[in-house]
Write a protein that holds these residues in place. Sequence first.
Motif, PDB file in Angstrom:
ATOM      1  N   GLU A  20     -52.966  -3.996  -0.533  1.00  0.00           N
ATOM      2  CA  GLU A  20     -52.338  -4.638  -1.687  1.00  0.00           C
ATOM      3  C   GLU A  20     -50.846  -4.849  -1.446  1.00  0.00           C
ATOM      4  N   HIS A  51     -62.688  -5.813  -1.792  1.00  0.00           N
ATOM      5  CA  HIS A  51     -62.613  -5.892  -3.253  1.00  0.00           C
ATOM      6  C   HIS A  51     -61.185  -6.236  -3.683  1.00  0.00           C
ATOM      7  N   ASN A  54     -60.427  -9.873  -2.744  1.00  0.00           N
ATOM      8  CA  ASN A  54     -61.093 -10.823  -3.646  1.00  0.00           C
ATOM      9  C   ASN A  54     -60.426 -10.888  -5.019  1.00  0.00           C
ATOM     10  N   GLU A  55     -59.849  -9.768  -5.459  1.00  0.00           N
ATOM     11  CA  GLU A  55     -59.096  -9.797  -6.721  1.00  0.00           C
ATOM     12  C   GLU A  55     -57.909 -10.763  -6.614  1.00  0.00           C
ATOM     13  N   TYR A  56     -57.218 -10.719  -5.487  1.00  0.00           N
ATOM     14  CA  TYR A  56     -56.080 -11.616  -5.303  1.00  0.00           C
ATOM     15  C   TYR A  56     -56.532 -13.051  -5.054  1.00  0.00           C
ATOM     16  N   SER A  58     -59.030 -14.399  -6.529  1.00  0.00           N
ATOM     17  CA  SER A  58     -59.355 -14.946  -7.846  1.00  0.00           C
ATOM     18  C   SER A  58     -58.108 -15.423  -8.584  1.00  0.00           C
ATOM     19  N   ARG A  59     -56.937 -14.820  -8.246  1.00  0.00           N
ATOM     20  CA  ARG A  59     -55.680 -15.210  -8.891  1.00  0.00           C
ATOM     21  C   ARG A  59     -55.004 -16.380  -8.177  1.00  0.00           C
TER      22      ARG A  59
END
Length: 334
Positions: A20, A51, A54-56, A58-59
């Motif tokens: 991150e 995971h 993929n969160e980033y 999506s943003r």
Amino acid sequence: MSDHFISVIVAVKNEEEHIEKCLLSLIRQNYPKGSYRIVVVDGRSADQTTHVVNEYRSRYGDFIHLYHNPKEWQAAGRNLAIEKEEQSDLIAYIDGHCIAEENWLRNLSDVLLHSDVDVAGVGSIIESPSDESGLGRAIDRIFSTKLGAAGTSYIPRKELTVVDTVPFVLYRKEALFKVGLYDEEMKYGEDYSLNFKLRRAGYRLLVNPNAKVYYYKRKSVTEFYNQMYNYGLTKAILGQKYPTSLKCIHYLPSLSLIVLLSFSFLGVIIKEAFYTLGFIIAAYFCLLYLTSIYFSVKERDWNYIISIPAAYLVEHIGYSVGFIIGFRKQGWIE
């Protein structure tokens, strides 16, 4: 917006602790967002690395790409990304346990794009992040000395310099294809191998001291030993594949270990050999402790009195053993 496009490759495996921070540092680059993209290549991570990525995604959408690397190690992952990223003409790379300073891409590209075409890449200098572990700080300090980093890319530079190898590089993509990209059979040492092939093809490499990357070192003695063992192993394997890639300094740690062991055996027969061995060991430890005292006084951190000599010992023994064993191997994939 620049006329050039950069794909920043982050080849990772099990980097959930740092990924991150790495992504955020790349997202926050002082560089036109339409002129670069973050490309994560995951080598079958068993933790939450993908995971987080993929969160980033999506943003940020298409600004972050994610590829899956079935071969797992970095050389294969980087090659996969280079071949898939058709839009880019420049390729940068960074590791998942690194943080790029906000001007990192700009400082690399400004130099590369104003250099002659025989400059294949411009690389970075490495510093410790503020939350580095105690052992990590000790490793960083020994890597800043010739005793700990001679023959490597870790020695700090104060000005733009031509070098044999350098970490965290912005490359001309065309140059990478001309030398056949990374050697995919190399599980370690892929950077050194690639940079050697570039120099052999007539290209130059530069290090820009204004391009800074904060690199998390190993946290335990075992992890650091394994890292140095693999470095030594790799250098020996590369020496067999590319005989002119190694210099005398790369052989020195292993030769020193062999000399010490030889004096130990000779001491059983010749008493004077024990005296010589004792003198060599005493001189070596004096040098280690003088270095540790220097950094302890300079930074007012007395933990260095123990951690720096320990780090030197682990580095030298690990590299030496790996280098000797490496000459009995034909390659990483056998």
